[in-house]
Design a protein around this motif. Structure first.
Motif, mmCIF file in Angstrom:
data_model
loop_
_atom_site.group_PDB
_atom_site.id
_atom_site.type_symbol
_atom_site.label_atom_id
_atom_site.label_comp_id
_atom_site.label_asym_id
_atom_site.label_seq_id
_atom_site.Cartn_x
_atom_site.Cartn_y
_atom_site.Cartn_z
ATOM 1 N N ASN A 42 -0.668 -40.248 144.867
ATOM 2 C CA ASN A 42 0.720 -40.244 143.630
ATOM 3 C C ASN A 42 1.486 -38.865 144.445
ATOM 4 O OD1 ASN A 42 -0.056 -42.448 142.726
ATOM 5 N ND2 ASN A 42 -2.126 -41.359 141.617
ATOM 6 N N MET A 43 0.880 -38.083 144.053
ATOM 7 C CA MET A 43 2.053 -37.115 144.575
ATOM 8 C C MET A 43 3.117 -36.930 145.634
ATOM 9 S SD MET A 43 0.781 -32.877 146.028
ATOM 10 C CE MET A 43 0.637 -33.686 147.687
ATOM 11 N N ILE A 44 2.352 -37.560 146.662
ATOM 12 C CA ILE A 44 3.805 -37.741 147.706
ATOM 13 C C ILE A 44 4.850 -38.729 147.901
ATOM 14 C CG2 ILE A 44 4.407 -38.793 149.774
ATOM 15 C CD1 ILE A 44 1.452 -37.333 150.513
ATOM 16 N N CYS A 45 4.354 -39.931 146.761
ATOM 17 C CA CYS A 45 5.022 -40.972 145.557
ATOM 18 C C CYS A 45 6.033 -39.673 145.459
ATOM 19 C CB CYS A 45 4.320 -41.575 145.306
ATOM 20 S SG CYS A 45 4.144 -43.263 146.011
ATOM 21 N N SER A 46 5.919 -39.135 144.835
ATOM 22 C CA SER A 46 7.568 -38.784 143.355
ATOM 23 C C SER A 46 7.795 -37.573 144.276
ATOM 24 C CB SER A 46 6.107 -37.331 142.407
ATOM 25 O OG SER A 46 6.027 -36.144 143.556
ATOM 26 N N PHE A 47 7.985 -37.913 146.204
ATOM 27 C CA PHE A 47 8.740 -37.218 146.866
ATOM 28 C C PHE A 47 10.268 -38.183 146.471
ATOM 29 C CE2 PHE A 47 5.703 -34.352 149.296
ATOM 30 C CZ PHE A 47 5.641 -34.241 148.376
ATOM 31 N N ASP A 48 11.239 -37.533 146.684
ATOM 32 C CA ASP A 48 12.788 -38.420 147.175
ATOM 33 C C ASP A 48 12.138 -39.423 147.881
ATOM 34 O OD1 ASP A 48 13.640 -37.183 144.578
ATOM 35 O OD2 ASP A 48 14.816 -35.416 145.432
ATOM 36 N N GLY A 49 12.925 -40.185 148.097
ATOM 37 C CA GLY A 49 12.873 -41.488 149.633
ATOM 38 C C GLY A 49 11.744 -41.872 149.139
ATOM 39 N N ILE A 50 10.493 -41.506 149.092
ATOM 40 C CA ILE A 50 9.543 -42.439 149.074
ATOM 41 C C ILE A 50 8.502 -43.637 148.017
ATOM 42 C CG2 ILE A 50 6.336 -41.416 149.574
ATOM 43 C CD1 ILE A 50 8.534 -40.100 152.045
ATOM 44 N N THR A 51 8.512 -44.601 148.513
ATOM 45 C CA THR A 51 7.750 -45.453 147.140
ATOM 46 C C THR A 51 6.542 -45.495 147.409
ATOM 47 O OG1 THR A 51 8.923 -47.369 149.490
ATOM 48 C CG2 THR A 51 10.628 -46.682 148.134
ATOM 49 N N SER A 52 6.551 -46.076 148.556
ATOM 50 C CA SER A 52 4.729 -46.135 148.081
ATOM 51 C C SER A 52 3.986 -45.684 149.491
ATOM 52 C CB SER A 52 4.073 -47.660 147.899
ATOM 53 O OG SER A 52 4.625 -48.035 149.727
ATOM 54 N N CYS A 53 3.071 -44.881 149.284
ATOM 55 C CA CYS A 53 2.307 -44.176 149.630
ATOM 56 C C CYS A 53 0.529 -44.392 150.117
ATOM 57 C CB CYS A 53 2.218 -41.927 149.581
ATOM 58 S SG CYS A 53 1.607 -41.330 151.053
ATOM 59 N N GLU A 54 -0.198 -44.472 151.389
ATOM 60 C CA GLU A 54 -1.528 -44.298 151.130
ATOM 61 C C GLU A 54 -2.382 -42.935 151.836
ATOM 62 O OE1 GLU A 54 -3.005 -47.781 152.622
ATOM 63 O OE2 GLU A 54 -1.529 -48.758 151.439
ATOM 64 N N VAL A 55 -3.381 -42.447 151.536
ATOM 65 C CA VAL A 55 -3.173 -40.749 152.349
ATOM 66 C C VAL A 55 -5.280 -41.312 152.417
ATOM 67 C CG1 VAL A 55 -4.390 -38.612 152.062
ATOM 68 C CG2 VAL A 55 -2.204 -39.733 150.420
ATOM 69 N N TYR A 56 -5.708 -41.092 154.003
ATOM 70 C CA TYR A 56 -6.886 -41.043 154.689
ATOM 71 C C TYR A 56 -7.073 -40.263 154.314
ATOM 72 C CZ TYR A 56 -5.343 -46.264 153.455
ATOM 73 O OH TYR A 56 -5.426 -47.464 152.841
ATOM 74 N N ILE A 57 -8.820 -39.183 154.287
ATOM 75 C CA ILE A 57 -9.021 -38.316 154.792
ATOM 76 C C ILE A 57 -9.729 -39.160 155.884
ATOM 77 C CG2 ILE A 57 -9.886 -35.801 153.656
ATOM 78 C CD1 ILE A 57 -9.000 -35.880 151.356
ATOM 79 N N ASN A 58 -10.003 -37.791 156.686
ATOM 80 C CA ASN A 58 -11.491 -38.471 157.722
ATOM 81 C C ASN A 58 -12.641 -36.691 157.553
ATOM 82 O OD1 ASN A 58 -13.431 -39.195 159.474
ATOM 83 N ND2 ASN A 58 -12.036 -39.135 161.721
ATOM 84 N N LYS A 90 8.003 -31.692 154.163
ATOM 85 C CA LYS A 90 7.342 -31.260 152.765
ATOM 86 C C LYS A 90 6.166 -32.119 152.411
ATOM 87 C CE LYS A 90 10.894 -33.373 150.190
ATOM 88 N NZ LYS A 90 12.108 -33.884 149.872
ATOM 89 N N ILE A 91 6.045 -33.994 152.999
ATOM 90 C CA ILE A 91 4.458 -33.962 153.206
ATOM 91 C C ILE A 91 3.178 -33.220 154.129
ATOM 92 C CG2 ILE A 91 2.936 -36.078 153.280
ATOM 93 C CD1 ILE A 91 5.286 -37.561 153.440
ATOM 94 N N LEU A 92 4.071 -32.826 155.264
ATOM 95 C CA LEU A 92 3.054 -32.336 155.592
ATOM 96 C C LEU A 92 2.597 -30.495 155.368
ATOM 97 C CD1 LEU A 92 2.101 -31.899 158.740
ATOM 98 C CD2 LEU A 92 3.621 -30.495 159.407
ATOM 99 N N SER A 93 3.804 -30.177 154.214
ATOM 100 C CA SER A 93 3.362 -28.812 153.836
ATOM 101 C C SER A 93 2.374 -29.239 152.409
ATOM 102 C CB SER A 93 4.434 -27.929 153.246
ATOM 103 O OG SER A 93 4.337 -26.800 152.513
ATOM 104 N N ALA A 94 2.657 -30.039 151.932
ATOM 105 C CA ALA A 94 2.562 -29.871 150.366
ATOM 106 C C ALA A 94 0.542 -30.585 150.887
ATOM 107 C CB ALA A 94 2.484 -31.180 150.082
ATOM 108 N N LEU A 95 0.082 -31.255 151.562
ATOM 109 C CA LEU A 95 -0.790 -31.284 152.596
ATOM 110 C C LEU A 95 -2.005 -30.681 153.061
ATOM 111 C CD1 LEU A 95 -1.176 -35.004 154.025
ATOM 112 C CD2 LEU A 95 -1.757 -34.658 151.537
ATOM 113 N N GLN A 96 -0.924 -29.676 153.878
ATOM 114 C CA GLN A 96 -1.582 -28.096 154.000
ATOM 115 C C GLN A 96 -2.269 -27.310 153.386
ATOM 116 O OE1 GLN A 96 1.002 -26.474 157.024
ATOM 117 N NE2 GLN A 96 -0.482 -25.051 157.856
#
Length: 111
Positions: A42-58, A90-96
């Protein structure tokens, strides 16, 4: 000859109907994302240009798959939207920062 024409016409109509039905189906959210993964998506979907997103953590430990007690081995992000260097950074920095992990274990795919 008329039989072939009729069969061809029926095939075209059936393909058209199938295309319209499948196009109108709403995008389903994956059922196997954890609460943490959903919050990150949901956080990543709030970024400009991102319409949908799935995140998987191993996670490191098999018994901690549905929790966050194990050490994180990797993160996979699958997005739909604008594939730009800016979005990936932006995605890389946010997840890190959000997961307190090294950027080398994050893989980002923008479709």
């Amino acid at each position: 000859m008329p039989l072939i024409f009729i069969l061809l016409l029926i095939a075209i109509v059936l393909l058209s109907v199938d295309f319209v039905i499948n196009k109108e189906k709403p995008q389903e959210k994956p059922v196997n994302m954890t609460a943490t993964e959903e919050r990150l998506a949901n956080m990543i979907c709030s970024f400009d240009g991102i319409t949908s997103c799935e995140v998987y953590i191993n996670y490191d430990k098999e018994d901690s798959f549905f929790g966050s007690s194990g050490e994180i081995n990797g993160v996979l992000v699958i997005c739909k939207g604008t594939d730009t260097v800016s979005n990936k950074l932006k995605i890389l920095s946010a997840l890190q920062k959000a997961l307190n992990i090294d950027k080398d274990i994050i893989e980002i795919l923008i479709l």
